[in-house]
Design an enzyme around this catalytic site. Structure first.
Site, mmCIF file in Angstrom:
data_model
loop_
_atom_site.group_PDB
_atom_site.id
_atom_site.type_symbol
_atom_site.label_atom_id
_atom_site.label_comp_id
_atom_site.label_asym_id
_atom_site.label_seq_id
_atom_site.Cartn_x
_atom_site.Cartn_y
_atom_site.Cartn_z
ATOM 1 C CB CYS A 9 41.399 31.303 20.221
ATOM 2 S SG CYS A 9 40.971 29.692 21.454
ATOM 3 C CG ASN A 12 37.568 25.710 22.122
ATOM 4 O OD1 ASN A 12 36.885 24.733 21.957
ATOM 5 N ND2 ASN A 12 37.209 26.870 22.493
ATOM 6 C CB CYS A 14 44.616 29.721 26.235
ATOM 7 S SG CYS A 14 45.757 28.357 26.451
ATOM 8 N NE ARG A 15 44.440 32.929 21.886
ATOM 9 C CZ ARG A 15 44.603 32.960 20.562
ATOM 10 N NH1 ARG A 15 45.122 34.288 20.314
ATOM 11 N NH2 ARG A 15 44.878 31.821 19.824
ATOM 12 C CB SER A 16 37.941 30.884 22.045
ATOM 13 O OG SER A 16 38.247 29.607 22.049
ATOM 14 C CG ASP A 124 47.516 31.623 22.454
ATOM 15 O OD1 ASP A 124 47.453 31.433 23.394
ATOM 16 O OD2 ASP A 124 47.649 31.133 21.492
#
Ligand code: 4NP
Length: 157
Positions: A9, A12, A14-16, A124
């Site tokens: 993401c 690195n 939140c999402r990934s 996000d």
């Protein structure tokens, strides 16, 4: 040879990391941890060395998924050789990651939610604040990803 899976993401945090932890948990629950090399990285450098965002940590804790020891890092060229699946959270991640991996395009690099019916970017939560929505979409995407990897294995054997 382990199957390398890298989630990507922007920050690195939140999402990934959320997708990484969910995928690791899924693989573990199926007793397949030994078969995989799982990691995540960001295209941006703002959060290098930071742990996941508090919202990601809390959401994963709610679902009893561990985040201990996870630290943000930036994607690098060697990741292209190390990983078989470079799974991006949105289209801009793909555009940003490709030159950092030293390539123009590759079937290794794709968007997580292109694997599900309702193909889309993973929203996000750094901006939306909705970590539950992101969790549910990452979970659906990670299940589809594991199925794709199993199908790829069968077609190569
Ligand atoms: P992520 O969210 O890409 O899901 O980790 C973001 C985290 C931090 C920033 C942007 C997005 N930032 O600009 O610092």
């Amino acid at each position: 040879m382990k199957i390398g899976v890298l989630f990507v993401c922007l920050g690195n945090i939140c999402r990934s990391p959320m997708a990484e932890a969910i995928f690791r948990n899924l693989v573990e629950s199926q007793g397949k941890s030994e078969q995989f090399d799982i990691d995540s990285a960001g295209t941006g450098d703002w959060h290098i060395g930071d742990g996941p965002h508090q919202g990601t940590v809390q959401k994963l804790a709610e679902y009893h998924i561990a985040t201990e020891g996870m630290l943000s890092r930036q994607i690098k060229q060697e990741d292209y050789d190390r990983f078989d699946y470079i799974v991006c959270m949105d289209n801009s991640n793909i555009q940003n990651a490709l030159p950092m991996l030293g390539i123009k395009e590759s079937s290794k690099v794709f968007r997580l939610l292109d694997l599900i019916q309702d193909s889309r970017d993973v929203p996000d939560p750094y901006f939306t604040g909705d970590f539950e929505e992101t969790y549910q979409l990452c979970l659906e995407g990670c299940k589809a990803l594991l199925q794709k990897i199993e199908a790829d294995k069968r077609s190569h054997s």
